[in-house]
Design a protein around this motif. Structure first.
Motif, PDB file in Angstrom:
ATOM      1  N   SER A 217       0.809  -1.225   0.000  1.00 56.80           N
ATOM      2  CA  SER A 217       0.000   0.000   0.000  1.00 56.80           C
ATOM      3  C   SER A 217       0.839   1.269   0.000  1.00 56.80           C
ATOM      4  O   SER A 217       0.353   2.336  -0.386  1.00 56.80           O
ATOM      5  N   MET A 218       2.090   1.167   0.438  1.00 58.52           N
ATOM      6  CA  MET A 218       2.928   2.369   0.559  1.00 58.52           C
ATOM      7  C   MET A 218       4.112   2.299  -0.401  1.00 58.52           C
ATOM      8  O   MET A 218       5.011   1.472  -0.245  1.00 58.52           O
ATOM      9  N   THR A 219       4.096   3.145  -1.405  1.00 57.53           N
ATOM     10  CA  THR A 219       5.211   3.220  -2.355  1.00 57.53           C
ATOM     11  C   THR A 219       6.229   4.246  -1.860  1.00 57.53           C
ATOM     12  O   THR A 219       5.903   5.101  -1.021  1.00 57.53           O
ATOM     13  N   PRO A 220       7.455   4.203  -2.370  1.00 56.94           N
ATOM     14  CA  PRO A 220       8.450   5.204  -1.966  1.00 56.94           C
ATOM     15  C   PRO A 220       8.006   6.635  -2.243  1.00 56.94           C
ATOM     16  O   PRO A 220       8.269   7.529  -1.449  1.00 56.94           O
ATOM     17  N   GLN A 221       7.343   6.842  -3.383  1.00 56.31           N
ATOM     18  CA  GLN A 221       6.894   8.187  -3.723  1.00 56.31           C
ATOM     19  C   GLN A 221       5.872   8.702  -2.719  1.00 56.31           C
ATOM     20  O   GLN A 221       5.930   9.850  -2.279  1.00 56.31           O
ATOM     21  N   VAL A 222       4.920   7.846  -2.345  1.00 57.17           N
ATOM     22  CA  VAL A 222       3.890   8.247  -1.385  1.00 57.17           C
ATOM     23  C   VAL A 222       4.505   8.443  -0.006  1.00 57.17           C
ATOM     24  O   VAL A 222       4.134   9.362   0.735  1.00 57.17           O
ATOM     25  N   ALA A 223       5.462   7.596   0.363  1.00 54.21           N
ATOM     26  CA  ALA A 223       6.130   7.734   1.660  1.00 54.21           C
ATOM     27  C   ALA A 223       6.857   9.072   1.751  1.00 54.21           C
ATOM     28  O   ALA A 223       6.764   9.778   2.762  1.00 54.21           O
ATOM     29  N   ALA A 224       7.591   9.436   0.697  1.00 50.60           N
ATOM     30  CA  ALA A 224       8.323  10.703   0.695  1.00 50.60           C
ATOM     31  C   ALA A 224       7.369  11.889   0.727  1.00 50.60           C
ATOM     32  O   ALA A 224       7.607  12.869   1.441  1.00 50.60           O
ATOM     33  N   ALA A 225       6.276  11.797  -0.039  1.00 51.30           N
ATOM     34  CA  ALA A 225       5.309  12.895  -0.091  1.00 51.30           C
ATOM     35  C   ALA A 225       4.588  13.057   1.243  1.00 51.30           C
ATOM     36  O   ALA A 225       4.389  14.180   1.728  1.00 51.30           O
ATOM     37  N   THR A 226       4.185  11.953   1.840  1.00 48.40           N
ATOM     38  CA  THR A 226       3.493  11.996   3.136  1.00 48.40           C
ATOM     39  C   THR A 226       4.426  12.507   4.218  1.00 48.40           C
ATOM     40  O   THR A 226       4.044  13.316   5.077  1.00 48.40           O
TER      41      THR A 226
END
Length: 274
Positions: free
Chosen positions: A46-55
């Motif tokens: 559910s958590m991609t690197p892009q989403v992790a960095a953005a969040t």
């Protein structure tokens, strides 16, 4: 399970906010690994690197706002320098967001680990590097609580250039940029440690807001996890700013060295062994 994850992220937000505020790092070095590990543990994939960095960047903005308010009240923030650094970091933050979209998971993990490892090395040697005075356009004087006098300054073009790369790092890895900004200010420009940390948090706030707006535009932010981390990050930012004036910087730097090295080894190991 959901309640446990929410409580865990609350405590992670507090811890990262405290340490990030004290050292001027923003806390992203903790948010990104935590999101990648625990969010995918709760919901695999559910958590991609892009989403992790953005969040992480959204939560960093919360931490930076909280601590900056406290540091401004303490008169520890060099406002003019912060605005100048932001001139460079703002476009860098936008570039970092677009670079982030080009990375695959394996590439991201390896780059992040190598980045953390390089920051560990920099923290190890920063006290042994003798700063050299360049042709400074801007000069400042500061006397700390112990009566120690500092003279610091910078060339405007160099400050903007350094801040540009800090902005790229901030958005690319979701770390807030302080892991580059604080050492750069201390080593290159001779900032007093407390002024460097406090000023860094304000620059991080500006850069994180710019990067977050771009990330929201691309729909990369997980608002659920941001909401889990934000309350703790806000409290941690306040607590860290309060503690910073009462703690020795060397103790915090030692702790950061251990944590950064641990994260670097973990993420590089995942790439090599994965």
């Amino acid at each position: 399970m959901f309640v446990a994850i929410a409580v865990l992220f609350l405590f992670i937000g507090v811890a990262a906010g405290v340490v990030g505020s004290i050292a001027g790092l923003g806390g992203g070095i903790f948010f990104v690994p935590a999101l990648l590990f625990f969010a995918n543990l709760y919901m695999p994939g559910s958590m991609t690197p892009q989403v992790a960095a953005a969040t992480s960047l959204v939560v960093i903005a919360v931490t930076a706002l909280s601590s900056s308010i406290s540091y401004i009240k303490q008169k520890k923030v060099d406002m003019q320098s912060a605005l100048l650094f932001f001139i460079g970091s703002a476009p860098g933050a936008i570039v970092g967001v677009y670079l982030n979209t080009l990375l695959e998971t394996t590439q991201f993990t390896l780059l992040f680990g190598l980045f953390q490892l390089s920051m560990f090395v920099l923290l190890m040697v920063k006290d042994k590097i003798q700063p050299r005075q360049l042709n400074w356009d801007v000069k400042r004087h500061f006397i700390d609580n112990e009566g120690k006098e500092y003279e610091y300054g910078y060339s405007r073009w160099m400050a903007i250039l350094v801040a540009f790369f800090v902005g790229i790092t901030s958005s690319l890895f979701g770390v807030g940029g302080g892991v580059l900004m604080v050492p750069a200010m201390i080593i290159l420009f001779r900032f007093p440690p407390h002024i460097a940390a406090a000023t860094s948090m304000l620059v991080i706030l500006f850069s994180a807001v710019v990067g977050s707006v771009t990330n929201v535009w691309h729909d990369h932010v997980s608002w659920l996890y941001a909401a889990m981390l934000a309350p703790g990050a806000w409290a941690g930012g306040k607590m860290g700013a309060f503690a910073a004036s009462r703690m020795k910087g060397k103790t915090i730097v030692l702790l950061l060295r251990v944590l950064i090295l641990g994260i670097a080894i973990q993420m590089i190991g995942e790439t090599v062994l994965g």
